[in-house]
Design an enzyme around this catalytic site. Structure first.
Site, short mmCIF file in Angstrom:
data_model
loop_
_atom_site.label_atom_id
_atom_site.label_comp_id
_atom_site.label_asym_id
_atom_site.label_seq_id
_atom_site.Cartn_x
_atom_site.Cartn_y
_atom_site.Cartn_z
N TYR A 150 -7.19 -32.32 -14.47
CA TYR A 150 -8.55 -31.78 -15.67
C TYR A 150 -8.74 -31.02 -16.18
O TYR A 150 -8.82 -30.45 -17.16
CB TYR A 150 -9.66 -31.86 -15.18
CG TYR A 150 -10.00 -33.63 -14.82
CD1 TYR A 150 -9.01 -34.39 -13.63
CD2 TYR A 150 -11.36 -34.88 -15.18
CE1 TYR A 150 -10.04 -35.72 -14.14
CE2 TYR A 150 -11.47 -35.54 -15.12
CZ TYR A 150 -10.46 -36.75 -14.23
OH TYR A 150 -11.39 -37.64 -14.10
N LYS A 185 -1.12 -37.57 -2.42
CA LYS A 185 0.66 -38.17 -2.58
C LYS A 185 1.97 -37.23 -2.10
O LYS A 185 2.80 -36.92 -3.06
CB LYS A 185 0.45 -38.33 -3.69
CG LYS A 185 1.67 -38.92 -4.95
CD LYS A 185 1.83 -40.17 -4.49
CE LYS A 185 2.92 -41.24 -3.89
NZ LYS A 185 2.86 -42.88 -4.28
N ASP A 216 -1.82 -43.87 -2.52
CA ASP A 216 -1.37 -45.82 -3.28
C ASP A 216 -1.95 -46.30 -2.06
O ASP A 216 -2.47 -47.90 -1.95
CB ASP A 216 0.41 -46.15 -3.19
CG ASP A 216 0.80 -45.25 -2.95
OD1 ASP A 216 0.37 -44.57 -1.63
OD2 ASP A 216 1.72 -45.25 -2.56
N ASP A 220 -11.34 -39.07 -8.70
CA ASP A 220 -11.55 -39.97 -10.07
C ASP A 220 -11.93 -41.20 -10.22
O ASP A 220 -12.36 -42.59 -9.93
CB ASP A 220 -11.34 -39.56 -11.24
CG ASP A 220 -11.94 -41.05 -12.58
OD1 ASP A 220 -13.09 -40.52 -12.76
OD2 ASP A 220 -10.95 -40.90 -13.49
N ASP A 274 -14.09 -45.39 -8.52
CA ASP A 274 -14.39 -46.69 -9.65
C ASP A 274 -14.36 -47.72 -8.45
O ASP A 274 -14.98 -48.57 -8.40
CB ASP A 274 -13.31 -46.66 -10.61
CG ASP A 274 -14.84 -45.66 -11.92
OD1 ASP A 274 -15.98 -45.15 -11.50
OD2 ASP A 274 -14.88 -46.38 -12.56
C1 IPM Z 1 -16.17 -39.87 -13.92
C2 IPM Z 1 -15.78 -40.16 -15.15
C3 IPM Z 1 -15.39 -39.04 -15.71
C4 IPM Z 1 -14.49 -38.28 -15.13
C5 IPM Z 1 -15.19 -38.59 -17.51
C6 IPM Z 1 -15.96 -39.46 -18.69
C7 IPM Z 1 -14.75 -37.83 -17.67
O1 IPM Z 1 -14.85 -40.66 -14.91
O2 IPM Z 1 -17.13 -38.73 -13.40
O3 IPM Z 1 -16.03 -40.41 -12.76
O4 IPM Z 1 -13.35 -38.33 -15.62
O5 IPM Z 1 -14.57 -37.14 -14.59
MG MG Z 2 -14.62 -41.39 -13.25
#
Ligand code: IPM
Ligand code: MG
Length: 362
Positions: A140, A195, A227, A251, A255
């Site tokens: 990042y 990894k 993975d 990240d 999700d």
């Molecule tokens: C999160 C989001 C952000 C990230 C994006 C919007 C930059 O996906 O907070 O998880 O990747 O950190």
């Molecule tokens: Mg995210």
């Protein structure tokens, strides 16, 4: 009196922030706490108003506050802007500026939502994972990065894109401490996810984490490749207590893990610094421009983020618990926003869900 900077982003941001503020107002009257909200724009909204996605005034508002509450950023209409003007850049910028290196993403399934999870309920039941995601390093922020031109052996000019996955020992050590401290208050297990079979940076991540673990004799440390972790989160998520991982893996895994809870709209997060700068709280979901302004977004992730703020920044655990309880009670009563609504439930709007939760605060 607690000063809260409320960073208004894009898409559904104003709806979810209104919800969180409404619930905080109720908490304020029940628990005799005073909140002072200081609104500042961020992301596309800030770009439209000031020409930059992260204005200095917004940073100042945060630095003057006791905590920051953020509504998501991003909208397709900014997709053509140069990278430094894009809304996401503001989010990364504010995380870096406030030194928010530790992102805590609790993944806890409400029993009431077991049937909204795409996983079988016997797999999703009782899942309680804390993802500790490093937030200010990794690909990042790594340098060098960019898109440049190069000439191939057969003399063609082509483009190359690159980012640098990089961590130094100090960065790994401080996030590892956060993970072990968090595990101490939980089931005392840390799983370091990386990894290391391929990446040097991951080998260092493991090495330093192992070293830090020696200071936490009562916490068990295990390792898993990312993975495999992606698979294990779906096969048997209950095996995890604390997952410690870098920025990009965290990240993606968070999700994925959110779906266990029935919806991305359920997951809050807290981003923490070394204590010299205020912590920031935000839902893990994005700005969802497709459903913005329709009064359908699930406000719970942001409301639970406000609860985390009460707990971690203001040390008001019982007020925070009252929010967790209120959310659970409203779900128990069968009310659902669209994203988590099954046939047998009572469909409600964002504002209705918010009112119901606020009413239950006691
Ligand atoms: C999160 C989001 C952000 C990230 C994006 C919007 C930059 O996906 O907070 O998880 O990747 O950190
Ligand atoms: Mg995210």
């Amino acid at each position: 009196m607690y000063n809260i900077a409320v960073l208004m982003g894009d898409g559904v941001a104003s709806e979810i922030l209104d919800s969180a503020v409404c619930v905080l107002d109720k908490v304020s009257s029940v628990y005799d706490l005073k909140f002072n909200y200081n609104y500042a724009p961020i992301g596309g909204r800030a770009y439209d108003e000031t020409g930059t996605p992260l204005p200095d005034k917004t940073i100042e508002a945060c630095l003057k506050s006791d905590a920051v509450l953020l509504g998501a950023v991003g909208d397709w209409k900014y997709d053509t802007l140069p990278p430094e003007l894009r809304p996401e850049r503001a989010l990364l910028g504010i995380r870096k500026r406030l030194n928010l290196f530790a992102n805590l993403r609790p993944v806890k399934v409400f029993d009431e939502l077991l049937y909204s999870s795409p996983l079988k309920s016997e797999i999703a039941q009782d899942v309680d994972v804390m993802i500790v995601r490093e937030l200010t390093g990794d690909v990042y922020f790594g340098e060098p990065k960019g898109i440049i031109k190069k000439t191939t052996l057969d003399n063609r000019e082509i483009k190359v894109g690159f980012n640098n996955m990089i961590y130094d020992e100090d960065e790994i050590r401080r996030i590892a401490h956060v993970a072990f401290k968090s595990a101490k208050m939980r089931k005392k297990r840390v799983c370091c996810v990386d990894k290391a079979n391929v990446l040097d940076v991951s080998r260092l991540f493991r090495e330093v984490t192992t070293e830090v673990s020696k200071e936490y004799g009562d916490v068990e440390l295990s390792y898993m490749y990312v993975d495999n972790c992606a698979m294990q989160l779906i096969l048997n998520p209950r095996q995890f207590d604390v997952i410690l991982t870098g920025n990009i893996f965290g990240d993606i895994l968070s999700d994925e893990a959110s779906t266990i809870c029935g919806s991305l709209g359920m997951l809050p997060s807290a981003s923490m610094s070394d204590g010299k700068t205020p912590f920031m709280y935000e839902p893990i979901h994005g700005s969802a421009p497709d459903i913005a302004g329709k009064n359908v977004v699930n406000p719970i992730a942001t409301i639970l983020s406000a609860a985390m703020m009460l707990e971690y920044s203001f040390n008001q655990k019982s007020a925070a618990d009252s929010i967790y309880r209120a959310v659970r009670d409203v779900l128990k009563d069968g009310f659902r926003t669209r994203d988590i609504c099954l046939k047998e439930n009572k469909l409600c709007t964002t504002t209705k869900m918010t009112e119901l939760i606020a009413e239950k605060i006691k």
